[in-house]
Design an enzyme around this catalytic site. Structure first.
Site, PDB file in Angstrom:
ATOM      1  N   ASP A 150       0.861  -1.165   0.000  1.00 19.30           N
ATOM      2  CA  ASP A 150       0.000   0.000   0.000  1.00 19.30           C
ATOM      3  C   ASP A 150       0.913   1.236   0.000  1.00 19.30           C
ATOM      4  O   ASP A 150       2.077   1.152   0.380  1.00 19.30           O
ATOM      5  CB  ASP A 150      -0.860  -0.048   1.269  1.00 19.30           C
ATOM      6  N   ASP A 170      -0.120   5.131   0.893  1.00 18.66           N
ATOM      7  CA  ASP A 170      -0.332   6.125   1.950  1.00 18.66           C
ATOM      8  C   ASP A 170      -0.533   5.462   3.312  1.00 18.66           C
ATOM      9  O   ASP A 170      -1.425   4.632   3.480  1.00 18.66           O
ATOM     10  CB  ASP A 170      -1.529   7.009   1.605  1.00 18.66           C
TER      11      ASP A 170
HETATM   12 MG   LIG Z   1      -2.939   3.073   3.666  1.00 25.06          MG
END
Ligand SMILES: [Mg+2]
Length: 167
Positions: free
Chosen positions: A9, A11
């Site tokens: 992932d 952010d």
């Molecule tokens: Mg995230």
């Protein structure tokens, strides 16, 4: 022979989550994120980013800006002497988006597995030998829906998280 990958992932996992990030000047790696990427490459994994970017559907930034930030991330890795991230997949959609072209239900927005399935197909990646690392349960869920082991990152050193959870 098939490849193996560590999917990250973006952010909250590779970078500090500042909500709707798109400007390089607002980008900050999480602790030892660069080292985690290097470690995965050293262990023979492809490194692939899998990120929801509903800010596109919401009209906060464009796909070109997303792509520019990803290019900048790889330039930053190069400046630090690290290999680049092998691929970036992002979902620009959101059901309640303001930008008509992106306002829809889709099969790519995590926890849906669309981006992972696409990456595995396009990059000849074996799900059973791969991992999905993220800070949200929906990252883990997207992994599990694709036959990829999910790893929940709960903060601190990303390198330590990867070392603990990845063979
Ligand atoms: Mg995230």
């Amino acid at each position: 022979m098939a490849n193996k990958a560590v999917f990250f992932d973006r952010d909250g996992t590779l970078n500090v989550d500042v909500h709707y990030l798109y400007r390089p000047e607002d980008f900050q790696w999480t602790p030892e994120a660069v080292e985690a990427i290097e470690y995965c490459h050293q262990q023979g994994y492809l490194v692939v980013v899998i990120t929801n970017q509903s800010g596109v559907a919401r009209g906060y930034y464009t796909e070109a800006e997303v792509q520019r930030l990803h290019q900048w991330m790889n330039e930053e890795l190069a400046r630090q002497g690290a290999k680049p991230i092998d691929a970036f997949y992002y979902c620009p959609h959101h059901p309640q988006g303001k930008v008509a072209a992106y306002a829809k239900e889709c099969s790519c927005r995590k926890p849906q597995p669309g981006m992972l399935l696409q990456a595995c197909q396009e990059m000849n990646i074996e799900p059973a030998q791969s991992y999905m690392v993220g800070d949200s349960p929906r990252d883990v869920e997207a992994g599990e829906k694709s036959g990829i082991q999910g790893v929940l990152y709960t903060g601190g050193s990303l390198l330590a998280c990867v070392r603990e959870n990845i063979d």
